[in-house]
Design a protein around this motif. Structure first.
Motif, PDB file in Angstrom:
ATOM      1  N   MET A  49       0.832  -1.202   0.000  1.00  0.00           N
ATOM      2  CA  MET A  49       0.000   0.000   0.000  1.00  0.00           C
ATOM      3  C   MET A  49       0.866   1.252   0.000  1.00  0.00           C
ATOM      4  SD  MET A  49      -3.187  -0.833  -0.185  1.00  0.00           S
ATOM      5  CE  MET A  49      -3.965   0.695   0.320  1.00  0.00           C
ATOM      6  N   ILE A  50       1.937   1.238   0.783  1.00  0.00           N
ATOM      7  CA  ILE A  50       2.856   2.378   0.816  1.00  0.00           C
ATOM      8  C   ILE A  50       3.538   2.549  -0.533  1.00  0.00           C
ATOM      9  CG2 ILE A  50       5.026   3.197   1.832  1.00  0.00           C
ATOM     10  CD1 ILE A  50       4.048   2.040   4.487  1.00  0.00           C
ATOM     11  N   PHE A  51       3.896   1.437  -1.170  1.00  0.00           N
ATOM     12  CA  PHE A  51       4.493   1.508  -2.509  1.00  0.00           C
ATOM     13  C   PHE A  51       3.510   2.131  -3.497  1.00  0.00           C
ATOM     14  CE2 PHE A  51       4.918  -0.344  -6.745  1.00  0.00           C
ATOM     15  CZ  PHE A  51       6.224  -0.005  -7.063  1.00  0.00           C
ATOM     16  N   PHE A  52       2.250   1.727  -3.417  1.00  0.00           N
ATOM     17  CA  PHE A  52       1.231   2.250  -4.335  1.00  0.00           C
ATOM     18  C   PHE A  52       1.067   3.760  -4.158  1.00  0.00           C
ATOM     19  CE2 PHE A  52      -3.270   3.405  -4.953  1.00  0.00           C
ATOM     20  CZ  PHE A  52      -3.405   3.110  -6.307  1.00  0.00           C
ATOM     21  N   ILE A  53       0.989   4.216  -2.893  1.00  0.00           N
ATOM     22  CA  ILE A  53       0.839   5.648  -2.628  1.00  0.00           C
ATOM     23  C   ILE A  53       2.083   6.408  -3.079  1.00  0.00           C
ATOM     24  CG2 ILE A  53       0.533   7.388  -0.822  1.00  0.00           C
ATOM     25  CD1 ILE A  53      -1.033   5.321   0.772  1.00  0.00           C
ATOM     26  N   SER A  54       3.275   5.869  -2.759  1.00  0.00           N
ATOM     27  CA  SER A  54       4.523   6.553  -3.111  1.00  0.00           C
ATOM     28  C   SER A  54       4.724   6.629  -4.618  1.00  0.00           C
ATOM     29  CB  SER A  54       5.715   5.825  -2.470  1.00  0.00           C
ATOM     30  OG  SER A  54       5.587   5.771  -1.069  1.00  0.00           O
ATOM     31  N   PHE A  55       4.333   5.566  -5.319  1.00  0.00           N
ATOM     32  CA  PHE A  55       4.539   5.530  -6.764  1.00  0.00           C
ATOM     33  C   PHE A  55       3.670   6.551  -7.499  1.00  0.00           C
ATOM     34  CE2 PHE A  55       3.446   3.684 -10.960  1.00  0.00           C
ATOM     35  CZ  PHE A  55       4.704   3.741 -11.535  1.00  0.00           C
ATOM     36  N   ARG A  56       2.464   6.801  -6.976  1.00  0.00           N
ATOM     37  CA  ARG A  56       1.552   7.737  -7.620  1.00  0.00           C
ATOM     38  C   ARG A  56       1.757   9.176  -7.145  1.00  0.00           C
ATOM     39  NH1 ARG A  56      -2.817   5.589 -10.208  1.00  0.00           N
ATOM     40  NH2 ARG A  56      -4.055   7.447  -9.734  1.00  0.00           N
ATOM     41  N   ALA A  57       2.433   9.349  -6.021  1.00  0.00           N
ATOM     42  CA  ALA A  57       2.620  10.687  -5.454  1.00  0.00           C
ATOM     43  C   ALA A  57       3.969  11.253  -5.898  1.00  0.00           C
ATOM     44  CB  ALA A  57       2.560  10.602  -3.931  1.00  0.00           C
ATOM     45  N   PRO A  58       4.186  12.555  -5.692  1.00  0.00           N
ATOM     46  CA  PRO A  58       5.504  13.136  -5.961  1.00  0.00           C
ATOM     47  C   PRO A  58       6.587  12.437  -5.148  1.00  0.00           C
ATOM     48  CG  PRO A  58       3.879  14.858  -5.620  1.00  0.00           C
ATOM     49  CD  PRO A  58       3.207  13.566  -5.266  1.00  0.00           C
ATOM     50  N   ALA A  59       7.790  12.425  -5.671  1.00  0.00           N
ATOM     51  CA  ALA A  59       8.893  11.714  -5.020  1.00  0.00           C
ATOM     52  C   ALA A  59       9.201  12.273  -3.642  1.00  0.00           C
ATOM     53  CB  ALA A  59      10.138  11.765  -5.902  1.00  0.00           C
ATOM     54  N   GLY A  60       8.844  13.528  -3.402  1.00  0.00           N
ATOM     55  CA  GLY A  60       9.067  14.104  -2.073  1.00  0.00           C
ATOM     56  C   GLY A  60       8.344  13.330  -0.993  1.00  0.00           C
ATOM     57  N   LEU A  61       7.124  12.852  -1.292  1.00  0.00           N
ATOM     58  CA  LEU A  61       6.389  12.056  -0.308  1.00  0.00           C
ATOM     59  C   LEU A  61       7.032  10.677  -0.161  1.00  0.00           C
ATOM     60  CD1 LEU A  61       3.899  12.272   1.551  1.00  0.00           C
ATOM     61  CD2 LEU A  61       2.635  11.005  -0.185  1.00  0.00           C
ATOM     62  N   GLY A  62       7.552  10.125  -1.276  1.00  0.00           N
ATOM     63  CA  GLY A  62       8.285   8.864  -1.184  1.00  0.00           C
ATOM     64  C   GLY A  62       9.516   8.997  -0.310  1.00  0.00           C
ATOM     65  N   LEU A  63      10.171  10.158  -0.387  1.00  0.00           N
ATOM     66  CA  LEU A  63      11.329  10.416   0.466  1.00  0.00           C
ATOM     67  C   LEU A  63      10.906  10.449   1.935  1.00  0.00           C
ATOM     68  CD1 LEU A  63      14.346  11.129   0.692  1.00  0.00           C
ATOM     69  CD2 LEU A  63      13.712  13.539   0.371  1.00  0.00           C
ATOM     70  N   TYR A  64       9.752  11.060   2.189  1.00  0.00           N
ATOM     71  CA  TYR A  64       9.229  11.088   3.565  1.00  0.00           C
ATOM     72  C   TYR A  64       8.949   9.672   4.059  1.00  0.00           C
ATOM     73  CZ  TYR A  64       5.881  11.571   7.362  1.00  0.00           C
ATOM     74  OH  TYR A  64       5.226  11.451   8.558  1.00  0.00           O
ATOM     75  N   PHE A  65       8.314   8.840   3.227  1.00  0.00           N
ATOM     76  CA  PHE A  65       8.019   7.462   3.621  1.00  0.00           C
ATOM     77  C   PHE A  65       9.309   6.682   3.870  1.00  0.00           C
ATOM     78  CE2 PHE A  65       3.663   7.699   1.588  1.00  0.00           C
ATOM     79  CZ  PHE A  65       2.989   7.460   2.763  1.00  0.00           C
ATOM     80  N   PHE A  66      10.311   6.881   3.019  1.00  0.00           N
ATOM     81  CA  PHE A  66      11.562   6.138   3.155  1.00  0.00           C
ATOM     82  C   PHE A  66      12.268   6.479   4.465  1.00  0.00           C
ATOM     83  CE2 PHE A  66      16.233   6.084   2.271  1.00  0.00           C
ATOM     84  CZ  PHE A  66      16.385   4.713   2.304  1.00  0.00           C
ATOM     85  N   VAL A  67      12.411   7.776   4.743  1.00  0.00           N
ATOM     86  CA  VAL A  67      13.069   8.186   5.989  1.00  0.00           C
ATOM     87  C   VAL A  67      12.217   7.772   7.193  1.00  0.00           C
ATOM     88  CG1 VAL A  67      13.953  10.149   7.307  1.00  0.00           C
ATOM     89  CG2 VAL A  67      14.222  10.100   4.820  1.00  0.00           C
ATOM     90  N   GLY A  68      10.881   7.927   7.063  1.00  0.00           N
ATOM     91  CA  GLY A  68      10.000   7.498   8.146  1.00  0.00           C
ATOM     92  C   GLY A  68      10.091   6.004   8.389  1.00  0.00           C
ATOM     93  N   GLY A  69      10.293   5.207   7.322  1.00  0.00           N
ATOM     94  CA  GLY A  69      10.438   3.766   7.480  1.00  0.00           C
ATOM     95  C   GLY A  69      11.691   3.391   8.246  1.00  0.00           C
ATOM     96  N   ILE A  70      12.758   4.177   8.060  1.00  0.00           N
ATOM     97  CA  ILE A  70      13.985   3.931   8.833  1.00  0.00           C
ATOM     98  C   ILE A  70      13.720   4.136  10.323  1.00  0.00           C
ATOM     99  CG2 ILE A  70      16.338   4.742   9.253  1.00  0.00           C
ATOM    100  CD1 ILE A  70      16.516   5.429   6.279  1.00  0.00           C
ATOM    101  N   PHE A  71      12.972   5.189  10.646  1.00  0.00           N
ATOM    102  CA  PHE A  71      12.596   5.418  12.044  1.00  0.00           C
ATOM    103  C   PHE A  71      11.715   4.279  12.564  1.00  0.00           C
ATOM    104  CE2 PHE A  71      14.189   9.677  11.570  1.00  0.00           C
ATOM    105  CZ  PHE A  71      14.473  10.088  12.862  1.00  0.00           C
ATOM    106  N   ALA A  72      10.823   3.775  11.701  1.00  0.00           N
ATOM    107  CA  ALA A  72       9.954   2.664  12.112  1.00  0.00           C
ATOM    108  C   ALA A  72      10.780   1.422  12.423  1.00  0.00           C
ATOM    109  CB  ALA A  72       8.932   2.371  11.015  1.00  0.00           C
TER     110      ALA A  72
ATOM    111  N   ILE B 155      13.898   1.433  13.536  1.00  0.00           N
ATOM    112  CA  ILE B 155      14.555   1.708  14.815  1.00  0.00           C
ATOM    113  C   ILE B 155      13.589   1.479  15.975  1.00  0.00           C
ATOM    114  CG2 ILE B 155      15.614   3.516  16.233  1.00  0.00           C
ATOM    115  CD1 ILE B 155      16.694   4.741  13.622  1.00  0.00           C
ATOM    116  N   GLN B 156      12.368   1.966  15.810  1.00  0.00           N
ATOM    117  CA  GLN B 156      11.341   1.785  16.835  1.00  0.00           C
ATOM    118  C   GLN B 156      11.081   0.301  17.092  1.00  0.00           C
ATOM    119  OE1 GLN B 156       7.529   3.640  15.852  1.00  0.00           O
ATOM    120  NE2 GLN B 156       6.506   1.779  16.543  1.00  0.00           N
ATOM    121  N   THR B 157      11.000  -0.504  16.021  1.00  0.00           N
ATOM    122  CA  THR B 157      10.744  -1.937  16.155  1.00  0.00           C
ATOM    123  C   THR B 157      11.918  -2.639  16.834  1.00  0.00           C
ATOM    124  OG1 THR B 157       9.427  -1.831  14.120  1.00  0.00           O
ATOM    125  CG2 THR B 157      10.074  -4.010  14.897  1.00  0.00           C
ATOM    126  N   LEU B 158      13.145  -2.222  16.517  1.00  0.00           N
ATOM    127  CA  LEU B 158      14.317  -2.811  17.158  1.00  0.00           C
ATOM    128  C   LEU B 158      14.346  -2.502  18.650  1.00  0.00           C
ATOM    129  CD1 LEU B 158      17.181  -2.237  14.551  1.00  0.00           C
ATOM    130  CD2 LEU B 158      16.291  -4.432  15.363  1.00  0.00           C
TER     131      LEU B 158
END
Length: 307
Positions: free
Chosen positions: A219-242, A244-247
């Motif tokens: 679902m995140i891939f679908f949203i990122s692929f259709r949205a501007p790359a800036g939002l994909g960058l937000y998801f990517f950096v946010g995923g790194i934090f996610a 860290i949180q899980t670890l």
């Protein structure tokens, strides 16, 4: 419980996609307007412009800085919610025999009355043992992130600086246009986060989490692929934090498990329904003819021995 939690997560993600794509309207001349744009996107654009001016005019680093600030603010709450979910997972292990018995009755129920009675037993099992039907996560983290996603999406989508190309290039790609690489990276990092979330949990619970481990990143891939790359960058950096949180939760899990174990010893799980009985092995049965044949063989053996 897992089905309810998974359905809630999927509904939230689908609602997010609908929110992001349909809340900003445009005039005939193409000018955006609406509550999301006027009260969320425009202030976010001002913040990004200000941060970009401090970082050499790079909107890529501005988006990363905004993501860092947002995630650091949300991190304590997200860790606490994950801790609660982990406590629920550990408690579920103590009521699993009762859960198995209830699930068996669910399969065997044929009338509406029987199904209603079994459902009532299931609810009582959760309620009497302090277990949440939603797994302890709750909706607050998702609700808080809704306006953040909407603000960033609209701010990036309708940013004049990103649309005109000024400052929109970051690491060789345009932040104002969809980018397959960033969408793929977002998918991979959230897939990794889902895998990390399965570490240290029982095999039966891990099996039920496998579908969400794939569906959410898709679902995140679908949203990122259709949205501007800036939002994909937000998801990517946010995923790194996610990740860290899980670890952090994974490293903290042994302490959570010990705490739940101490609580269960002090207050054992409430018995709502007796666990499913173990079917004993059936005794070997023989017919009269078989017994007569065996006696005849034994007598023949004795006669040979005397000879």
């Amino acid at each position: 419980m897992k089905k309810i939690k998974h359905l809630g997560t999927l509904t939230a993600i689908a609602s997010l996609a609908l929110l992001l794509t349909g809340c900003v309207q445009r005039t005939k001349s193409g000018k955006p307007y609406g509550i999301i744009y006027d009260y969320l996107a425009v202030p976010t654009q001002h913040i990004m412009n200000w941060i970009a001016s401090l970082l050499g005019g790079s909107y890529g680093w501005a988006i990363i800085a905004v993501t860092f600030i947002i995630r650091m603010v949300l991190l304590p709450m997200m860790i606490e919610q994950s801790r609660k979910a982990t406590v629920q997972q550990e408690k579920m292990a103590y009521v699993k025999p009762q859960m198995t018995a209830i699930q068996k009755r669910q399969k065997e129920a044929t009338t509406n009355e029987e199904k209603a009675a079994v459902s009532q037993q299931m609810m009582s099992l959760y309620r009497d043992n302090g277990i949440s039907m939603t797994g302890g996560m709750g909706c607050l983290p998702i609700l808080i992130q809704f306006p953040i996603f909407a603000a960033l999406y609209a701010a990036i989508q309708y940013s004049p600086e990103l649309a005109s190309g000024t400052g929109s290039l970051f690491m060789g790609f345009s932040l104002g246009k969809p980018n397959l690489i960033l969408a793929g990276l977002s998918f991979i990092v959230y897939l990794l986060q889902g895998w990390l979330g399965t570490l240290g949990i029982p095999a039966d619970q891990k099996k039920s989490m496998m579908s969400m481990m794939i569906v959410s990143p898709l679902m995140i891939f679908f949203i990122s692929f259709r949205a501007p790359a800036g939002l994909g960058l937000y998801f990517f950096v946010g995923g790194i934090f996610a990740c860290i949180q899980t670890l952090i939760i994974y490293l903290y899990r042994p302490r959570i498990r010990a705490s739940v174990e101490a609580e269960m010893k002090k207050n054992p799980p409430k018995v709502v329904v007796p666990p499913a009985p173990v079917t004993p092995a059936q005794p070997k049965t023989t017919t009269i003819a078989q017994e007569h044949d065996e006696n005849r063989k034994r007598n023949a053996g004795k006669q040979q021995h005397h000879k």
